[in-house]
Motif scaffolding. Structure first.
Motif: not given
Lengths: 410, 379
Positions: A129, A131-134, B359-360, B363-364, B366-367
């Protein structure tokens, strides 16, 4: 479900092809992730899961037009339930197979139980999480089973246990209520239905995202992952394989020795479980096949009919006798005959409203022949009986007498 | 030009007149059509030919009988007073408007061999004017039974009477079951003692169903039709989901919803979609009784005998088993708390877990999109 499979044997995770030697060339190395048996198991499970989900959710959301359409397409609710039950048995057989497979891999092949959740999985999830959010530069480095796969696997285990127990209770409600209160049955139904909703939504959101959307993972079709995929998804496992420590070393002799213990034990366990499945299906006859009529009653039981009135003898209408046309005969004809045999209607050509027309008569001949009642049509027709406005015997006799007396007008 | 007008003006005038007449008569027809619907009549009666006085000249006498081939003696008498006070008599209809085969004397020979055949033969006469209702009766259980050779099945005059006919709207509601009683006396005796029947016949309570409320009027349905059984919960629901009516008696309006949510109701709902489907699942009347249904707190009612009721279809049922039926209650902390809390658990757990997953996943995704853009920039 893909995560349900334990770690394959060492010879199966070793590289399938010789590593490429040429430097800079993109690695075409593939690593076997699933055995053919694993893939068959997964696809069987998918099939039963999908059929169970469809045939079950249409019952949970029964009032939806789509549900009703599906049930109709499946040939009715009883058919739908039959399909649901057959699929449930298939899923239970998958579970029994899976237990054997796990036992074999863990005991005979001494594979590490890598599907067991660990604290590291929690930190990996937080790491991912982040990592995904930077907040972190790199994704977590995971082994053969990432936290995503472990979550999926244990969700399936939890779901299957809930569904099997609640399913048994609904399938055998009489047996269940020998031990539990009656409320347990609708409670099982509630849990079964909501657990199904959870399972389907989790598969769509979690599993489909990870194996179909994020990357299209072909390993459940081909059995293999490429080196690049291994590097991205399972870097620690790849490192172990390259280092040759992915699998605990065992000798063929040791494995054979343990297999001689394992197979008889598993046969007994599997037999017990199969008997369990049989009981699951055929433990009780819950209900009779056809509902008895709600009411048995004689339909047509008429009340006794109202008796017809006893015919009252018609009284002589002219008390003073029938001396002449004017003194009674005319009145009698007027009340009894003229309704049809009148000036305008003249049924049979006869008009009995006046003395003259009565003598003239109609189509059959003269109505009244003075002095000759036997040839007067009035007497002939009335004597035959059954004429509308039939005169009584008494009246007819008096008319006859009047004619034989010369049928006086006054 | 003038000659042209002179030539065609009369024709045009006649055409205009004709057209306006047509419009007026169509309007008039439409209006009368509306009026005749209001008096429950769809087609105009045939022209009267012979006056009632002519007929009553003979049939007015009280002793007019004929003997049919069956040996039955049938009265051909009509009491003029009775007929004149009937609805048809009041409106001035002539005998021959129903008895259209009578055009004079002698009358045509009767085809009927029995009294019943004679009654049934008059059935079609009603359809001449009341064609809408007549058509409806063609779909009724009575018509089905008659088509299968049962002449006892009711025709119009069995319920409405013949020469003494008066509209049911003038009669008290109790006239309905009492009319059905003429042929279905056994059911009537049962109905009379039920919660509905005793209220209607004993107290004159208009809130309860009479026979036609459940079975329909002219297109009467009954258990001969397998769909009737399966669709019957909707009949009960007509009143039992009516908030205002049920509040008057302190009855729950959840009965249909809770039934449909239950295994039995769900099954029946699906089965009722399929014509001719047989079932082993109960509808309302299978537990509550049909014509003998009682209040649920009656000593003879299902509440007191629930296990016995269950055992009708579940012969092996034990006392605990009947607790599986929630008695039309919606689970709440007070009634059936286990079910209520299981529901509550999932209503929190499902959004909670899926929310975490979302959420995961989001966000994944998006990343990954961001990473891909960066890679492209580098290239």
């Amino acid at each position: 479900m893909s995560e349900m499979t334990a770690q394959p044997a060492p010879d199966e995770i070793s590289p399938v092809e010789k590593p490429p030697e040429a430097a800079g060339e993109q690695s075409r190395q593939v690593y076997q992730r699933w055995l053919t048996a694993d893939r068959i198991e997964h696809w069987t499970f998918i099939t039963s899961f999908t059929i169970l989900a469809i045939t079950g959710l249409v019952q949970k959301f029964a009032s939806s037009p789509l549900s009703q359409w599906i049930v109709r397409a499946l040939g009715g609710i009883e058919n739908t339930r039959l399909i649901h039950h057959v699929s449930a048995v298939v899923m239970l057989l998958c579970v029994i197979y899976h237990i054997g497979e796990l036992g074999y891999k863990l005991y005979v092949r001494r594979s590490r139980p890598q599907m067991l959740p660990a604290w590291k999985d929690v930190t990996n999830a937080i790491h991912a999480l982040g990592y995904n959010l930077g907040f972190r530069k790199n994704p977590p480095q995971q082994g053969r089973y990432g936290y995503e796969e472990k979550m999926e696997y244990w969700a399936v285990v939890w779901g299957t246990v809930v569904m099997a127990i609640s399913g048994f209770m609904m399938w055998n409600p009489i047996a269940t209520t020998q031990w539990l209160p009656g409320e347990a049955i609708p409670a099982a139904k509630t849990a079964h239905g909501w657990e199904a909703v959870l399972a389907v939504l989790a598969i769509i959101l979690w599993h489909f995202y990870h194996v179909l959307v994020r990357t299209f993972n072909r390993s459940m079709f081909t059995g293999n992952l490429t080196e690049e995929e291994m590097l991205h998804e399972h870097p620690l496992e790849l490192a172990d394989i390259k280092a040759g420590v992915a699998q605990r070393p065992t000798t063929l002799q040791e494995r054979r020795k343990r297999a001689r213990i394992f197979f008889p034990v598993y046969s007994v366990i599997a037999a017990i479980l199969l008997v369990g499945v049989y009981y699951f299906v055929a433990y009780e006859e819950t209900a009779i096949a056809t509902i008895p009529p709600a009411e048995t009653v004689e339909v047509f039981v008429p009340l006794p009919p109202t008796p017809l009135p006893t015919p009252v003898p018609t009284k002589t209408t002219i008390p003073g006798g029938l001396a002449s046309w004017d003194a009674g005969v005319g009145d009698l004809f007027n009340t009894r005959c003229v309704i049809c045999h009148n000036n305008t209607g003249k049924i049979g050509g006869l008009d009995l409203s006046t003395y003259e027309t009565a003598l003239a008569g109609g189509k059959s001949g003269p109505g009244v022949v003075p002095g000759d009642a036997a040839n007067s049509q009035v007497v002939i027709i009335q004597s035959a009986g059954g004429h509308p406005g039939q005169l009584s015997q008494d009246e007819l006799q008096q008319i006859t007498d009047w004619i034989n007396n010369g049928a006086p007008q006054r | 030009m003038r000659a042209y007008f002179r030539k065609y003006l009369p024709a045009a005038a006649i055409a205009a007149l004709g057209l306006s007449l047509l419009v007026v008569s169509v309007l008039a027809l439409a209006l009368t059509a509306n009026v005749s619907t209001a008096v429950a009549q769809t087609n105009p009666p045939p022209e009267p030919g012979i006056s009632n006085e002519t007929c009553l000249g003979c049939h007015g006498a009280p002793d007019q009988t004929i003997t049919l081939p069956s040996g039955e003696v049938v009265y051909m008498s009509v009491d003029p007073e009775v007929y004149n006070s009937s609805i048809h008599g009041e409106l001035g209809y002539a005998c021959v408007q129903c008895h259209t085969d009578i055009t004079g004397y002698p009358h045509p020979a009767l085809d009927a061999k029995t009294h019943r055949e004679l009654t049934v033969s008059m059935y079609k006469a009603c359809g001449r004017c009341h064609s809408g209702m007549y058509e409806q009766t063609q779909d009724s259980v009575h018509a089905q039974a008659r088509n299968n050779g049962n002449l006892n099945a009711a025709v119009c005059s069995d319920c409405h009477g013949a020469h003494d006919i008066r509209p049911f709207s003038e009669k008290p509601r109790s006239a309905v079951p009492q009319t059905c009683e003429r042929c279905h006396s056994q059911i009537y005796e049962t109905y009379k003692t039920s919660v509905h029947g005793s209220a209607l016949l004993g107290e004159g309570n208009p809130d309860v169903p009479d026979c036609t409320s459940c079975h329909g009027v002219h297109n009467l349905q009954g258990p001969i039709d397998p769909n009737f059984h399966l669709k019957s919960p909707q009949i009960c629901a007509k009143c039992h989901t009516d908030e205002k009516l049920m509040a008057k008696y302190g009855l729950s309006t959840d009965v249909l919803d809770t039934y449909l949510a239950d295994f039995h109701g769900t099954t029946v709902m699906f089965e009722s979609e399929i014509p001719g489907q047989e079932t082993n699942k109960p509808v309302c009347v299978d537990c509550h009784g049909v014509h003998d249904m009682q209040k649920t707190d009656d000593p003879n009612s299902i509440k007191q005998n629930l296990l016995v009721t269950c055992q009708k279809c579940h012969p092996d049922a034990t006392p605990n088993f009947s607790g599986a039926w929630l008695g039309h209650y919606k689970p709440s902390p007070k009634n059936y708390p286990i079910i209520y809390y299981i529901q509550l658990f999932y209503l929190i757990f499902i959004p909670g877990l899926l929310g975490f997953m979302a959420v995961i996943v989001v966000s994944d995704a998006g990343r990954r999109i961001i990473n891909r853009r960066k890679e492209k920039k580098h290239e």
